[in-house]
Design a protein around this motif. Structure first.
Motif, mmCIF file in Angstrom:
data_model
loop_
_atom_site.group_PDB
_atom_site.id
_atom_site.type_symbol
_atom_site.label_atom_id
_atom_site.label_comp_id
_atom_site.label_asym_id
_atom_site.label_seq_id
_atom_site.Cartn_x
_atom_site.Cartn_y
_atom_site.Cartn_z
ATOM 1 N N TYR A 21 37.340 52.595 38.959
ATOM 2 C CA TYR A 21 38.658 52.646 38.609
ATOM 3 C C TYR A 21 39.456 52.005 40.049
ATOM 4 N N ALA A 22 39.029 52.427 41.118
ATOM 5 C CA ALA A 22 39.463 52.151 42.311
ATOM 6 C C ALA A 22 39.214 50.663 42.763
ATOM 7 N N ALA A 23 37.945 50.313 42.546
ATOM 8 C CA ALA A 23 37.744 49.079 42.568
ATOM 9 C C ALA A 23 38.533 48.053 41.713
ATOM 10 N N TYR A 24 38.787 48.246 40.394
ATOM 11 C CA TYR A 24 39.617 47.628 39.543
ATOM 12 C C TYR A 24 41.024 47.420 40.112
ATOM 13 N N VAL A 25 41.534 48.559 40.589
ATOM 14 C CA VAL A 25 43.010 48.427 41.152
ATOM 15 C C VAL A 25 42.954 47.400 42.147
ATOM 16 N N MET A 26 42.138 47.658 43.222
ATOM 17 C CA MET A 26 41.958 46.705 44.560
ATOM 18 C C MET A 26 41.581 45.302 44.191
ATOM 19 N N LEU A 27 40.724 44.986 43.263
ATOM 20 C CA LEU A 27 40.276 43.622 42.907
ATOM 21 C C LEU A 27 41.499 43.090 42.067
ATOM 22 N N SER A 28 42.128 43.972 41.271
ATOM 23 C CA SER A 28 43.326 43.237 40.500
ATOM 24 C C SER A 28 44.583 42.955 41.474
ATOM 25 N N TYR A 29 44.743 43.479 42.554
ATOM 26 C CA TYR A 29 45.819 43.510 43.511
ATOM 27 C C TYR A 29 45.984 41.920 43.961
#
Length: 375
Positions: A23-31
Motif C-alpha cells: 500500500y505504501a508503495a502504491y501511494v508513493m508511486l501514484s503521487y
C-alpha cells in the motif's frame, strides 16, 4: 500446537507487513504534481455561452465577486472531519453532497455575482460519493463561463478505517459573467517530506477578463481585471512552506499591478485574516495552540488591501466568521475565524466586503461577498 499457532501468527504478520508495504508503495508511486504555469485548456473550461467580451469601464458598473470553500459537499452542520480531530471523512450520502452544493449555489446566486471563486470542488471523489460538483455548479450558474484548476488528485487514502477518505480529484472553479480571455494554473510550493502525501498538490488559478474604456465598438482597451482564486495549505505545511506560498502569490499580484491591471485575490487563505479572530469571536483555543495562525500582514505588497483587516483597523468590521472548527459538529459554539476573504489592489474601489452568513448550513465555510468598482 504452540508451534502451529506461532507459525500461523508469523504468516499473518508477514502478510500484514507485505500488505502495508504494498500500500505504501502504491501511494508513493501514484503521487504526482502537475507542472507549473499551465493554461486551462479544453475540458477545463466551459465557454459555450455568449457573454460580453469586456467590462465597460465608462459605464462604471458596480461589480460583485464571491469566494466560497464548498468543503466537497460534506460539511453539513453534523459533519466533523478526522484531520481536524473529528471522526468523519466522507459525505453522508451522494444526496447530501448534492444538497449541500446546491444549497450553497442557491444562496450565492441570490447575490447576483459577476464573478465566483469556489474552492474544494470535487469532480470525482470517494469522499463525495463521486458526485460531479463542477457539473452541479454549471447547472446552478447557467450563463456564466467557468474554469477548473485541479489542485488535488489523491491515491486511495485508506483512513480512517471505518470510512476511508478514498481517492479524490478536486480543484478550484472560477465563474465569470464576462468572457475569460486567459487562464493560468500556478503550482504552489508544498512540503517535500511525508506530509506531502496529505497536503498533495496545491495551486492558485489566474483568470484574466478584458476591460474597455467605452461602450462603443472599437473602444480602446483598458487594463485587465485579473482574478486570483487561492487555496493555501493547511495540513502539514511548516512556516517556510507557507512563507514561500505567500511570496509566490504576492510576486504575481505585484507583477499584474505594476502592469497597470486591476487585481482581486479571493479564496481560503487557511490563516486568520483578521489576526484577532479568537478575541472577536470568543474562541476557546489560544492563538498559539491553534492551527489558524494570524496572516503575515506585513508581507502583503504595498498598494494591496486585506479587506477584513482594513475594516477592523477602521473600526467598521462587523461580519460573521467564515470558517468553523470542524473537529466536532456545529452547534453555534464552535471556534470560528475569518479565513476566507479578498485582497485587492489600490485601483479597485471596495464598496463593501461582508460574510454571507449561512450559519455553516452547507459547508464549514461561509461565503464572502465583495462589491466593487474599477477606478
Amino acid at each position: 500446537m504452540a508451534k502451529m499457532v506461532l507459525k500461523w501468527a508469523g504468516i499473518v504478520m508477514a502478510a500484514l507487513v507485505a500488505l502495508v508495504g504494498a500500500y505504501a508503495a502504491y501511494v508513493m508511486l501514484s503521487y504526482y504534481r502537475l507542472d507549473d504555469n499551465l493554461p486551462l485548456e479544453e475540458g477545463q473550461r466551459i465557454t459555450s455561452y455568449v457573454l460580453p467580451e469586456a467590462i465597460d469601464l465608462a459605464a462604471s458598473p458596480e461589480l460583485a465577486a464571491v469566494t466560497a470553500n464548498l468543503g466537497f459537499g460534506a460539511y453539513g452542520p453534523d459533519f466533523d472531519f478526522f484531520m481536524d480531530g473529528g471522526t468523519g471523512s466522507v459525505a453522508e450520502s451522494a444526496q447530501a453532497a448534492t444538497d449541500n452544493i446546491n444549497g450553497s449555489a442557491e444562496a450565492i446566486a441570490a447575490q447576483r455575482p459577476d464573478f465566483i471563486l469556489f474552492q474544494e470542488v470535487d469532480i470525482d471523489g470517494t469522499r463525495s460519493h463521486h458526485v460531479d460538483q463542477w457539473g452541479l455548479l454549471q447547472a446552478g450558474f447557467l450563463g456564466h463561463e467557468s474554469a477548473f484548476a485541479q489542485n488535488y488528485d489523491s491515491p486511495f487514502l485508506a483512513w480512517p478505517p471505518h470510512a476511508p477518505h478514498g481517492a479524490n480529484k478536486a480543484g478550484l472553479v472560477t465563474f465569470s459573467d464576462y468572457q475569460i480571455a486567459e487562464t493560468l494554473r500556478r503550482s504552489l510550493p508544498i512540503s517535500e517530506g511525508m506530509s506531502k502525501f496529505l497536503d498533495l498538490d496545491r495551486c492558485y488559478s489566474i483568470c484574466r477578463v478584458r476591460t474597455t474604456t467605452g461602450a462603443a465598438p472599437g473602444s480602446p482597451a483598458g487594463p485587465d481585471l485579473v482574478l486570483f482564486n487561492v487555496h493555501l495549505s493547511a495540513y502539514g505545511a511548516d512556516a517556510s512552506v507557507m512563507e514561500a506560498q505567500r511570496g509566490m502569490l504576492f510576486d504575481d499580484m505585484q507583477r499584474e499591478r505594476d502592469a497597470g491591471n486591476y487585481v482581486i485575490v479571493g479564496g481560503d487563505f487557511n490563516h486568520d485574516m483578521l489576526g484577532t479572530s479568537n478575541e472577536v469571536y470568543g474562541n476557546q483555543t489560544a492563538t498559539e495552540a491553534s492551527w489558524a495562525k494570524p496572516f503575515d500582514f506585513a508581507s502583503v505588497p504595498q498598494g494591496f488591501t486585506v479587506a477584513p483587516k482594513a475594516q477592523l483597523e477602521a473600526g467598521t468590521f462587523a461580519s460573521a466568521a467564515t470558517c468553523r472548527d470542524a473537529g466536532r459538529s456545529y452547534d453555534g459554539t464552535n471556534d470560528r475565524w475569518v479565513m476566507d476573504t479578498f485582497i485587492y489592489s489600490d485601483n479597485v474601489k471596495a464598496l463593501s466586503c461582508e460574510t454571507l452568513d449561512l450559519d455553516f448550513a452547507f459547508s464549514d465555510h461561509n461565503p464572502v461577498v465583495l462589491r466593487f468598482a474599477l477606478a
